[in-house]
Design an enzyme around this catalytic site. Structure first.
Site, mmCIF file in Angstrom:
data_model
loop_
_atom_site.group_PDB
_atom_site.id
_atom_site.type_symbol
_atom_site.label_atom_id
_atom_site.label_comp_id
_atom_site.label_asym_id
_atom_site.label_seq_id
_atom_site.Cartn_x
_atom_site.Cartn_y
_atom_site.Cartn_z
ATOM 1 N N ASP A 16 0.937 -1.230 -0.127
ATOM 2 C CA ASP A 16 -0.036 0.155 0.080
ATOM 3 C C ASP A 16 0.838 1.471 -0.147
ATOM 4 O OD1 ASP A 16 -2.063 2.058 0.032
ATOM 5 O OD2 ASP A 16 -2.648 1.120 2.230
ATOM 6 N N CYS A 17 1.146 1.618 -1.246
ATOM 7 C CA CYS A 17 2.149 2.759 -1.353
ATOM 8 C C CYS A 17 1.519 4.012 -2.095
ATOM 9 C CB CYS A 17 3.635 2.121 -2.078
ATOM 10 S SG CYS A 17 4.153 0.864 -1.218
ATOM 11 N N LYS A 18 0.713 3.657 -2.646
ATOM 12 C CA LYS A 18 -0.215 4.826 -3.677
ATOM 13 C C LYS A 18 0.601 5.655 -4.351
ATOM 14 C CE LYS A 18 -3.877 5.113 -0.074
ATOM 15 N NZ LYS A 18 -3.244 3.986 1.002
ATOM 16 N N ARG A 19 1.611 5.150 -5.391
ATOM 17 C CA ARG A 19 2.868 5.567 -5.981
ATOM 18 C C ARG A 19 2.097 5.894 -7.228
ATOM 19 N NH1 ARG A 19 5.281 5.725 -1.520
ATOM 20 N NH2 ARG A 19 7.331 4.716 -1.321
#
Length: 294
Positions: free
Chosen positions: A99-102
């Site tokens: 979960d890094c929302k890059r």
């Protein structure tokens, strides 16, 4: 295909639960807190805690979601903890969502994609922000196809103020979140698996059941990652709109409700986490019924 394998694990376990390893230091029991609070000692303590959660729940749940912000805070030691957590979860047979929302412009997005989805990376899925448009998503799509990975694109998020942007109405009558959902459905059309879902999923918060119902109807081939259950206010009745018939089409994340269950239940943190997973499974199935891959 990775989404097929996630679905098969959900059906096998009859449990669409994802354990969120969003592990803050204050979630650890007192006896696990490091004495000096250096970054290295904190990272070691968090990793030990995470391993305990994984060991207690790996036979009950199909997946974990590891939120990178809780690890980046501690620099290099924290990022080592992040990847060690990912690798440990994979060694126990779990599907892992980073979960890094890059995202960024295309060339930079490609570097993010290689870092989390590229060759040799253990993550199965990565959360991404699609609000930069198609050129910021294409590098992730390429790596999904090349390495059998998946992404979950932010569409309708669970935070209270998400509507300030996502619920605005466009000139064609769609809301912003509907437009993003339509783009996600289109981005995934070349990666459909045998159960009819693509490798391009959507993040759709449990705290917005009305919007979830709209998206579930619009996006027949899109698998949902559903945050917001438990501490953020979502419950099983609220999130049923995120699923198709037979309990198909989504996985529900719970972080604090599992990691911190011992604070309410007593006992060891691992025992309490296991029972929280069992209770969540029962709650979800009471609304969804038996989960069948049809």
């Amino acid at each position: 295909m990775i989404t097929d394998r996630l679905i098969e694990k959900i059906v096998e376990m009859q449990n669409p639960t994802c354990v969120g390893l969003d592990t803050a230091l204050e979630y650890l029991p007192e006896e696990m807190l490091p004495e000096n609070r250096t970054a290295e000692e904190i990272a070691q303590a968090v990793l030990k805690f995470n391993k305990g959660i994984v060991d207690a729940t790996a036979d009950l749940v199909p997946a974990v979601k590891v939120q990178v912000a809780y690890y980046e805070e501690y620099g290099a030691a924290g990022m080592k903890c992040f990847f060690d957590t990912v690798n440990y979860a994979k060694s126990k047979g779990l599907i892992v969502i980073a979960d890094c929302k890059r995202n960024d412009i295309g060339s930079t997005a490609a570097r993010y994609s290689k870092a989390f989805l590229g060759e040799g990376k253990e993550n199965d899925f990565l959360t991404v922000n699609g609000y930069l448009g198609t050129d910021g998503i294409e590098p992730f799509l390429a790596d999904c196809k090349a390495y059998d990975k998946g992404i979950f694109v932010l569409v309708k998020t669970s935070n209270p103020s998400s509507g300030e942007l996502q619920n605005q109405t466009l000139s064609d009558g769609r809301t912003v979140y509907e437009l993003m959902g339509d783009m996600v459905e289109s981005w995934g059309k070349e990666t459909l698996g045998k159960y009819g879902y693509s490798a391009v999923g959507a993040v759709v918060g449990a705290t917005h059941p009305g919007e979830a119902a709209v998206l579930r109807e619009r996006l027949p081939h899109t698998f949902f990652l559903i945050p917001g259950y438990g501490a953020q206010g979502g419950n099983a009745e609220m999130l049923k709109n995120s699923f198709h018939a037979h309990g198909m089409g989504g996985i529900v994340n719970n972080s604090r409700g599992i990691l911190c269950a011992y604070k309410k239940r007593g006992g060891t943190y691992a025992e309490a986490a296991r029972q929280a997973c069992l209770d969540m499974k029962a709650d979800l199935l009471s609304v969804l019924g038996e989960i069948c891959a049809k």
